[in-house]
Motif scaffolding. Structure first.
Motif, short mmCIF file in Angstrom:
data_model
loop_
_atom_site.label_atom_id
_atom_site.label_comp_id
_atom_site.label_asym_id
_atom_site.label_seq_id
_atom_site.Cartn_x
_atom_site.Cartn_y
_atom_site.Cartn_z
N GLU A 80 -7.56 0.46 4.49
CA GLU A 80 -7.81 1.52 5.46
C GLU A 80 -6.74 2.61 5.41
O GLU A 80 -6.97 3.74 5.81
N GLY A 81 -5.55 2.26 4.92
CA GLY A 81 -4.46 3.23 4.83
C GLY A 81 -3.52 3.21 6.02
O GLY A 81 -2.75 4.14 6.23
N ILE A 82 -3.56 2.13 6.83
CA ILE A 82 -2.71 2.06 8.02
C ILE A 82 -1.60 1.02 7.89
O ILE A 82 -0.85 0.81 8.82
N GLY A 130 -4.27 4.99 -12.77
CA GLY A 130 -2.96 4.72 -12.16
C GLY A 130 -2.88 5.30 -10.76
O GLY A 130 -3.89 5.64 -10.15
N GLY A 131 -1.68 5.37 -10.24
CA GLY A 131 -1.48 5.97 -8.93
C GLY A 131 -1.69 4.99 -7.78
O GLY A 131 -1.70 3.77 -7.95
N LYS A 132 -1.86 5.56 -6.61
CA LYS A 132 -1.91 4.80 -5.37
C LYS A 132 -3.05 3.79 -5.34
O LYS A 132 -2.87 2.65 -4.92
N GLU A 133 -4.25 4.20 -5.76
CA GLU A 133 -5.41 3.30 -5.72
C GLU A 133 -5.22 2.12 -6.68
O GLU A 133 -5.54 0.98 -6.35
N ALA A 134 -4.67 2.39 -7.85
CA ALA A 134 -4.42 1.30 -8.82
C ALA A 134 -3.39 0.32 -8.26
O ALA A 134 -3.55 -0.90 -8.42
N MET A 135 -2.37 0.84 -7.59
CA MET A 135 -1.35 -0.04 -7.00
C MET A 135 -1.91 -0.80 -5.80
O MET A 135 -1.46 -1.90 -5.50
N LEU A 136 -2.90 -0.23 -5.12
CA LEU A 136 -3.54 -0.93 -4.01
C LEU A 136 -4.29 -2.17 -4.50
O LEU A 136 -4.12 -3.25 -3.96
N ILE A 137 -5.09 -2.01 -5.55
CA ILE A 137 -5.93 -3.13 -6.01
C ILE A 137 -5.17 -4.12 -6.87
O ILE A 137 -5.58 -5.27 -7.00
N SER A 138 -4.07 -3.68 -7.47
CA SER A 138 -3.26 -4.56 -8.32
C SER A 138 -1.81 -4.08 -8.26
O SER A 138 -1.42 -3.19 -9.01
#
Length: 159
Positions: A80-82, A130-138
Motif C-alpha cells: 500500500e505504501g504506508i 529495478g527500482g522501488k517496485e523490484a525491491m518491494l517484491i524481492s
C-alpha cells in the motif's frame, strides 16, 4: 487470556474469512494454488507480554514439481505504501475485528499483488526494470538476476 490463545482465535477468524485457502499451521500461512503458481498469505505475530500485533505478508511461489523456481512477496502495508501495517490483538473481540481488518487489507492490496505477480512475465519485467517496485517484491538485489534467469528459462520468456 494467554497470547497463544488470542493467536488461535485470530487465526480461526481468518480461516472463516478464507474458506478456499488451506491453513498450514507449522508455517502460519494460508496457501492456495492459482493459475500455475502458489499463493501464500503469511501471518506474522509480534508478541508482547499480554497481547500481540499481527501483520500480513503475501507471496507468489513458482514451482516445478516440488522444486521452487522463484518466490516474490511483500508485506501488505508496504504494498500500500504506508510501511508495516499492524493489527493489534489484546482481547477475543479484538481478535475478530483485527482478523476482519487484516482480511479487508488483504483483499484490497494483497489479492491484486498476487494476481499481478502470478504472471512470470510481470515478475521478470519488474525485476529487470529495478527500482522501488523490484525491491518491494524481492528485497535482495543480489538475487534479482538469478530470479530473472530462472523464470525466463522455465517459462521461455525472451531476454
Amino acid at each position: 487470556m494467554k497470547v497463544s490463545e488470542l493467536q488461535n482465535i485470530f487465526i480461526d477468524e481468518l480461516k472463516v474469512l478464507l474458506p478456499d485457502w488451506k491453513f498450514i499451521k507449522s508455517q502460519r500461512h494460508f496457501k492456495k494454488s492459482e493459475k500455475g503458481a502458489v499463493w501464500l498469505l503469511h501471518i506474522g505475530c509480534i508478541n508482547h507480554s499480554e497481547d500481540f500485533d499481527a501483520v500480513g505478508n503475501v507471496a507468489v511461489e513458482f514451482k516445478s514439481g516440488k522444486e521452487r523456481i522463484c518466490i516474490v512477496g511483500a508485506e501488505l502495508g508496504n504494498i500500500e505504501g504506508i510501511g508495516q501495517n499492524r493489527f493489534p490483538v489484546s482481547t477475543s473481540a479484538e481478535a475478530k475485528s483485527s482478523a476482519e481488518g487484516l482480511h479487508k487489507h488483504f483483499e484490497m492490496h494483497g489479492l491484486p499483488f498476487l494476481r499481478k505477480y502470478s504472471n512470470p512475465v510481470s515478475v521478470v519485467t519488474t525485476l529487470k526494470q529495478g527500482g522501488k517496485e523490484a525491491m518491494l517484491i524481492s528485497p535482495f538485489l543480489n538475487q534479482h538476476q538469478d530470479q530473472i534467469n530462472q523464470l525466463s528459462s522455465h517459462y521461455d520468456i525472451g531476454m
